[in-house]
Design a protein around this motif. Sequence first.
Motif, PDB file in Angstrom:
ATOM      1  N   LEU A 125     -11.662  -0.426   6.747  1.00  0.00           N
ATOM      2  CA  LEU A 125     -11.142   0.715   6.179  1.00  0.00           C
ATOM      3  C   LEU A 125     -10.970   1.560   7.512  1.00  0.00           C
ATOM      4  O   LEU A 125     -12.182   1.667   8.067  1.00  0.00           O
ATOM      5  N   THR A 126      -9.981   2.525   7.535  1.00  0.00           N
ATOM      6  CA  THR A 126     -10.130   3.251   8.535  1.00  0.00           C
ATOM      7  C   THR A 126     -10.329   4.559   8.221  1.00  0.00           C
ATOM      8  O   THR A 126      -9.312   5.117   7.151  1.00  0.00           O
ATOM      9  N   VAL A 141     -16.207   4.718  -2.576  1.00  0.00           N
ATOM     10  CA  VAL A 141     -15.099   3.633  -2.357  1.00  0.00           C
ATOM     11  C   VAL A 141     -15.430   2.204  -3.237  1.00  0.00           C
ATOM     12  O   VAL A 141     -16.365   1.920  -3.201  1.00  0.00           O
ATOM     13  N   PRO A 181      -8.890   1.533  -0.885  1.00  0.00           N
ATOM     14  CA  PRO A 181      -8.186   2.185   0.012  1.00  0.00           C
ATOM     15  C   PRO A 181      -7.932   1.687   1.459  1.00  0.00           C
ATOM     16  O   PRO A 181      -8.740   0.617   1.677  1.00  0.00           O
ATOM     17  N   ARG A 182      -6.827   1.920   2.113  1.00  0.00           N
ATOM     18  CA  ARG A 182      -6.557   1.199   3.612  1.00  0.00           C
ATOM     19  C   ARG A 182      -6.956   2.192   4.607  1.00  0.00           C
ATOM     20  O   ARG A 182      -7.433   1.771   5.689  1.00  0.00           O
ATOM     21  N   ARG A 183      -6.433   3.355   4.293  1.00  0.00           N
ATOM     22  CA  ARG A 183      -6.654   4.287   5.142  1.00  0.00           C
ATOM     23  C   ARG A 183      -7.114   5.618   4.543  1.00  0.00           C
ATOM     24  O   ARG A 183      -6.722   6.042   3.564  1.00  0.00           O
ATOM     25  N   CYS A 205     -19.505   2.487   0.463  1.00  0.00           N
ATOM     26  CA  CYS A 205     -18.554   1.261   0.369  1.00  0.00           C
ATOM     27  C   CYS A 205     -19.165   0.126   0.837  1.00  0.00           C
ATOM     28  O   CYS A 205     -19.106  -0.284   1.893  1.00  0.00           O
ATOM     29  N   CYS A 246     -17.447  -3.186   2.364  1.00  0.00           N
ATOM     30  CA  CYS A 246     -16.243  -3.031   3.172  1.00  0.00           C
ATOM     31  C   CYS A 246     -16.697  -2.958   4.565  1.00  0.00           C
ATOM     32  O   CYS A 246     -17.798  -2.607   4.712  1.00  0.00           O
ATOM     33  N   TRP A 279     -13.882  -1.452  -4.769  1.00  0.00           N
ATOM     34  CA  TRP A 279     -13.248  -2.541  -4.767  1.00  0.00           C
ATOM     35  C   TRP A 279     -13.358  -3.456  -5.713  1.00  0.00           C
ATOM     36  O   TRP A 279     -14.752  -4.010  -5.892  1.00  0.00           O
ATOM     37  N   SER A 287       0.868  -1.231   0.061  1.00  0.00           N
ATOM     38  CA  SER A 287       0.126   0.129   0.030  1.00  0.00           C
ATOM     39  C   SER A 287       0.910   1.223   0.053  1.00  0.00           C
ATOM     40  O   SER A 287       2.002   1.180   0.506  1.00  0.00           O
ATOM     41  N   ALA A 317     -15.804  -0.698   7.975  1.00  0.00           N
ATOM     42  CA  ALA A 317     -15.253   0.498   7.997  1.00  0.00           C
ATOM     43  C   ALA A 317     -15.217   0.907   9.826  1.00  0.00           C
ATOM     44  O   ALA A 317     -16.133   0.790  10.387  1.00  0.00           O
ATOM     45  N   SER A 359     -13.250  -6.701   0.724  1.00  0.00           N
ATOM     46  CA  SER A 359     -11.875  -6.408   1.733  1.00  0.00           C
ATOM     47  C   SER A 359     -12.084  -7.037   3.058  1.00  0.00           C
ATOM     48  O   SER A 359     -13.101  -6.768   3.737  1.00  0.00           O
TER      49      SER A 359
END
Length: 646
Positions: free
Chosen positions: A60-61, A50, A145-147, A81, A84, A52, A23, A86, A56
């Motif tokens: 997600l943060t 978001v 995204p991851r964060r 999203c 995901c 994907w 990432s 979150a 995931s």
Amino acid sequence: PDSGRAEGCDLQPVTAEPPITLSYATSTVPRGCVSNSSMGTDHEVHVLSVKWSKVSLVPLTVTVTPGADACSQPAVLILLCSRCFATITSPCSNLIIRSDAHLIPDSTIRVPNPEPPIVSSEEQLLAWALATYGGITSYSELQAPRRLQLHLGEDAHSPPECTPQENFNAILHLEAEVFFHGVKSCSRSDAQSTRAAHIIHLQSEPSSSITGVNLSLSCSQNSAGNQILILQSKANFTWFLSAECNIQLLVSGSYKMPLFSMLIPGNPLPDTEQGLIAEAFEKNYSVIASYSALPASTHISLQIHEHEVAETPVSTTPMDITQPPDLPHQVLRTLKPWKCTDETMEIVIIRSYLEPIKDVVNITLRDIRCQAEKNATHFMLKSPLSHCGTSLEGRGYANNELILSLAKDAVLRSVRVGFQCEIPRELFLRLFPTADFKAPQTELEINKEAFVQASMRWMDHPADLQLKECWLVASEREPVLLVQGGEARGAGVAVLEGPPSSHGRKVWRFRFTYSIPEGGHIPFSAFLRCKAGLQNDTIFEKVLEVRVKDAWRPLNYRGLGLGAVLGITFGAFLIGALLTAVLWYIYSHTPGFQHGASLGEQQHQPQHWQHPEHPLLHQQHGLTPPGPPEPAQPPANGLGEPAQRH
């Protein structure tokens, strides 16, 4: 490296479970926009869409930070999203969230909020947000995204309408860390080794202001054996590495490790896909486990998963020792102080670089009789590859161990650090004064036999290597062809029998005599230029500069000319004449000298005391200077003492 060596390795997207998790931080989103249309309304509105490619499993943060007004105005976050989990945190308790994500309990925002409507396009989403809240502050579309960190705040200078644009720079309100899913891989068709390379190719735009990146690196417990990480960037780029694994590194630009306060210079690397693959193959890593081309970023996170290694014949000297990495291992693996030629291994360690280890009193190789010399600044050791316990079982590598003796509180302990020293796949040239080929030099003496050795290691097919040609080139003289096609050319040249090939090393030897006609120009230096290669025209070239020495005419062309010699002779004569005149003048004006008397007559004449006493003598004894002295009387005893005064 020859980029042609990358042929047979066609990079393809990784469809199975990728060997890495990668990432990187970015503020550039695939699509996005900003506007000032929310100013004058009750809310500022931020829309995050978001996407994907698959569900995931990593939450997600999302962090929402207040602007200059410190949460005084309610803000709306619309997060789409659907695939995901979150976590949303914010110090603003009046933040309104509308999301179809699965919010997990760690979120600080727990007030139930209605989900946004189901929309099928970007236009519908923005139209709904504009109709519901009267304006849109920002819109960003993100891929995996991851964060996310969203900065609240409105800008009056933004456009009046939010019109999405491709590759939008959202740096004013959004920072994201996104997963990279474009990993590719390949392996050589004739690969016999499972040694794997991971390549990160950082592609910076010329206008990019980013000059450094923080790389967080972690590995599974058994993942780093027989693997290398290649990091490519522009030359003036700095990598700040935080590594939690024991892996070989090859870095362009410069890099810094937590253990060291200084920057460590990297290595020049190709800037093309094929060139980097060829670089890995050149270092005997025949599997490209991952190749990732990333945009410029300030932070990269890389996790290398366990590497499946097929059973192969195990070298008696493995590259990595099995114990967990500790401080000496990390320091030495970072410094990589070993350097090999095709016949020698050299270790040079700056002692100040060992400060993190402390208490290093001695360093040896596996054979403890091979002990490093040390002075105030360095540890130094040099040995042939056939000595000191060095193993050449690897392809293009020499294996050994550095044994560090550490003394602390009168207790001596040893730490072993296994390493592999790469033997460059290049042609080596050496000049020797005698036929024993023992003491190389860089001095070529005219009219005297010189002995040349060309050598290189080619593990694939050493028998196919040929010495194509060798020339001696000097300024203001015609190049001299010495050897061509393995045969002698020219007078005074003879091809000699070299030692038998061993561990893929091929050696060629010949002798020649460099002659210059009497009165001919003697160059200060000359260049020995040789080429070796394969039948498929793969050429390796080496140039050795040597200093030309003429033992028979040491003053030729650099000595004194006839004019300089005559000038020195005349100057010496003139100085001698002047000195003679000065001495005669002094002698003729010496008191007691009587003109016309011979030296013998003067010796028999009584001497008269003619010098007055110096006034300083009286001043030193507290006396006043006397009047004119009386004529001195001849001494009664003949010893030349002055007569006593009354």
